[in-house]
Design a protein around this motif. Structure first.
Motif, PDB file in Angstrom:
ATOM      1  N   ALA A   1     -21.367  89.427 -77.029  1.00  0.00           N
ATOM      2  CA  ALA A   1     -21.593  89.478 -75.582  1.00  0.00           C
ATOM      3  C   ALA A   1     -22.302  90.773 -75.188  1.00  0.00           C
ATOM      4  O   ALA A   1     -21.989  91.400 -74.181  1.00  0.00           O
ATOM      5  CB  ALA A   1     -20.273  89.321 -74.822  1.00  0.00           C
ATOM      6  N   SER A   2     -23.291  91.170 -76.009  1.00  0.00           N
ATOM      7  CA  SER A   2     -23.976  92.437 -75.765  1.00  0.00           C
ATOM      8  C   SER A   2     -25.445  92.275 -75.394  1.00  0.00           C
ATOM      9  O   SER A   2     -26.124  93.273 -75.141  1.00  0.00           O
ATOM     10  CB  SER A   2     -23.846  93.344 -76.999  1.00  0.00           C
ATOM     11  N   GLY A   3     -25.934  91.054 -75.361  1.00  0.00           N
ATOM     12  CA  GLY A   3     -27.327  90.849 -74.997  1.00  0.00           C
ATOM     13  C   GLY A   3     -27.786  89.462 -75.377  1.00  0.00           C
ATOM     14  O   GLY A   3     -27.039  88.663 -75.942  1.00  0.00           O
ATOM     15  N   HIS A   4     -29.039  89.203 -75.048  1.00  0.00           N
ATOM     16  CA  HIS A   4     -29.677  87.945 -75.429  1.00  0.00           C
ATOM     17  C   HIS A   4     -31.054  88.287 -75.975  1.00  0.00           C
ATOM     18  O   HIS A   4     -31.705  89.215 -75.494  1.00  0.00           O
ATOM     19  CB  HIS A   4     -29.809  86.997 -74.235  1.00  0.00           C
ATOM     20  N   LEU A   5     -31.492  87.545 -76.959  1.00  0.00           N
ATOM     21  CA  LEU A   5     -32.800  87.775 -77.555  1.00  0.00           C
ATOM     22  C   LEU A   5     -33.692  86.578 -77.269  1.00  0.00           C
ATOM     23  O   LEU A   5     -33.392  85.457 -77.676  1.00  0.00           O
ATOM     24  CB  LEU A   5     -32.661  87.987 -79.065  1.00  0.00           C
ATOM     25  N   GLN A   6     -34.778  86.827 -76.548  1.00  0.00           N
ATOM     26  CA  GLN A   6     -35.784  85.788 -76.303  1.00  0.00           C
ATOM     27  C   GLN A   6     -36.705  85.781 -77.518  1.00  0.00           C
ATOM     28  O   GLN A   6     -37.294  86.798 -77.859  1.00  0.00           O
ATOM     29  CB  GLN A   6     -36.570  86.119 -75.041  1.00  0.00           C
ATOM     30  N   ILE A   7     -36.813  84.623 -78.176  1.00  0.00           N
ATOM     31  CA  ILE A   7     -37.631  84.514 -79.382  1.00  0.00           C
ATOM     32  C   ILE A   7     -38.802  83.586 -79.096  1.00  0.00           C
ATOM     33  O   ILE A   7     -38.638  82.381 -78.943  1.00  0.00           O
ATOM     34  CB  ILE A   7     -36.798  83.987 -80.574  1.00  0.00           C
ATOM     35  N   ASP A   8     -39.971  84.184 -79.008  1.00  0.00           N
ATOM     36  CA  ASP A   8     -41.212  83.463 -78.777  1.00  0.00           C
ATOM     37  C   ASP A   8     -42.291  84.254 -79.505  1.00  0.00           C
ATOM     38  O   ASP A   8     -42.328  85.480 -79.370  1.00  0.00           O
ATOM     39  CB  ASP A   8     -41.499  83.395 -77.274  1.00  0.00           C
ATOM     40  N   PRO A   9     -43.150  83.615 -80.283  1.00  0.00           N
ATOM     41  CA  PRO A   9     -44.150  84.382 -81.037  1.00  0.00           C
ATOM     42  C   PRO A   9     -44.992  85.327 -80.182  1.00  0.00           C
ATOM     43  O   PRO A   9     -45.434  86.365 -80.649  1.00  0.00           O
ATOM     44  CB  PRO A   9     -45.031  83.301 -81.680  1.00  0.00           C
ATOM     45  N   MET A  10     -45.191  84.965 -78.910  1.00  0.00           N
ATOM     46  CA  MET A  10     -46.002  85.816 -78.043  1.00  0.00           C
ATOM     47  C   MET A  10     -45.205  86.947 -77.407  1.00  0.00           C
ATOM     48  O   MET A  10     -45.773  87.952 -77.000  1.00  0.00           O
ATOM     49  CB  MET A  10     -46.663  84.977 -76.944  1.00  0.00           C
TER      50      MET A  10
ATOM     51  N   ILE B   1     -41.258  88.638 -78.017  1.00  0.00           N
ATOM     52  CA  ILE B   1     -39.880  88.743 -78.505  1.00  0.00           C
ATOM     53  C   ILE B   1     -39.265  89.876 -77.707  1.00  0.00           C
ATOM     54  O   ILE B   1     -39.772  90.999 -77.704  1.00  0.00           O
ATOM     55  CB  ILE B   1     -39.857  89.034 -80.012  1.00  0.00           C
ATOM     56  N   CYS B   2     -38.185  89.577 -77.002  1.00  0.00           N
ATOM     57  CA  CYS B   2     -37.682  90.535 -76.013  1.00  0.00           C
ATOM     58  C   CYS B   2     -36.156  90.532 -75.950  1.00  0.00           C
ATOM     59  O   CYS B   2     -35.538  89.471 -75.906  1.00  0.00           O
ATOM     60  CB  CYS B   2     -38.265  90.161 -74.651  1.00  0.00           C
ATOM     61  N   LEU B   3     -35.574  91.740 -75.916  1.00  0.00           N
ATOM     62  CA  LEU B   3     -34.141  91.884 -75.680  1.00  0.00           C
ATOM     63  C   LEU B   3     -33.879  91.752 -74.189  1.00  0.00           C
ATOM     64  O   LEU B   3     -34.560  92.380 -73.371  1.00  0.00           O
ATOM     65  CB  LEU B   3     -33.660  93.263 -76.136  1.00  0.00           C
TER      66      LEU B   3
END
Length: 196
Positions: free
Chosen positions: A75-84, A86-88
């Motif tokens: 419960a410390s974050g989310h990671l957006q995974i997209d080749p263009m 990638i973002c915390l």
């Protein structure tokens, strides 16, 4: 550029790198940063070799999905995974908890996919990708055979409906041609590659 600790797991290295770019980073830039930092978890051979590129991409995405799972679990974050990009992102309680099953996550977390994919497999994957991206004569021919109207969006459901209609019209048991039925079946196989 940060020094990469070779003792750290790739997911931990990525977490450190991603914290330094709050706006996110592309897969390409992330791979370049890892390679410039002499990351021991990725192949150091040239990325112009398609198998090296595939393995580097696979290992990176494996680590990203492991990191995303860990962030969600803690419960410390989310990671957006997209080749263009990638973002915390900050953790928002309940927002990602009911996510549907992610086939890409399943693929990248299965290390058998990495072990069992050879150069010929990568060539097929790339060829399939470009065929889907560019369409091609076979796709256009199949759509023409199915007499799909251009003003109405082509969907998998419409293709299946039209397939059943054509089979009903051209089945040899109903006076149709076996050759025509073979053409319809081939067109259906082609269209199923593009519309799922």
């Amino acid at each position: 550029m940060p020094d990469l600790d070779p003792a750290l797991d790739l997911a931990d290295q990525l977490y450190g790198l991603l914290q330094e770019v709050p706006g996110g980073v592309s897969e390409y830039r992330l791979l370049q940063t890892l390679r410039e930092g002499r990351c021991s978890h990725l192949p150091s051979l040239p990325l112009s070799d398609r198998l090296v590129l595939f393995r580097s991409h696979f290992l990176l995405f494996n680590a990203l999905y492991r990191l995303r799972d860990r962030l969600w679990h803690d419960a410390s974050g989310h990671l957006q995974i997209d080749p263009m990009c990638i973002c915390l992102l900050p953790y928002t309680e309940g927002e990602y908890a009911l996510a549907e099953q992610d086939p890409l996550r399943d693929y990248y977390l299965d290390l058998n996919q990495l072990r069992e994919t050879g150069d010929a497999d990568v060539a097929r994957l790339l060829s399939s990708f470009w065929t889907r991206m560019q369409g091609g004569d076979e796709k256009r021919s199949a759509l023409e055979l199915f007499e799909m109207e251009e003003d109405v969006p082509v969907t998998a459901a419409r293709i299946k409906q039209r397939y059943r209609q054509l089979v009903g019209l051209h089945h040899p048991d109903r006076g149709g041609s076996t050759e025509r039925l073979k053409s319809i079946n081939l067109a259906m196989e082609i269209l199923q590659r593009y519309y799922r």
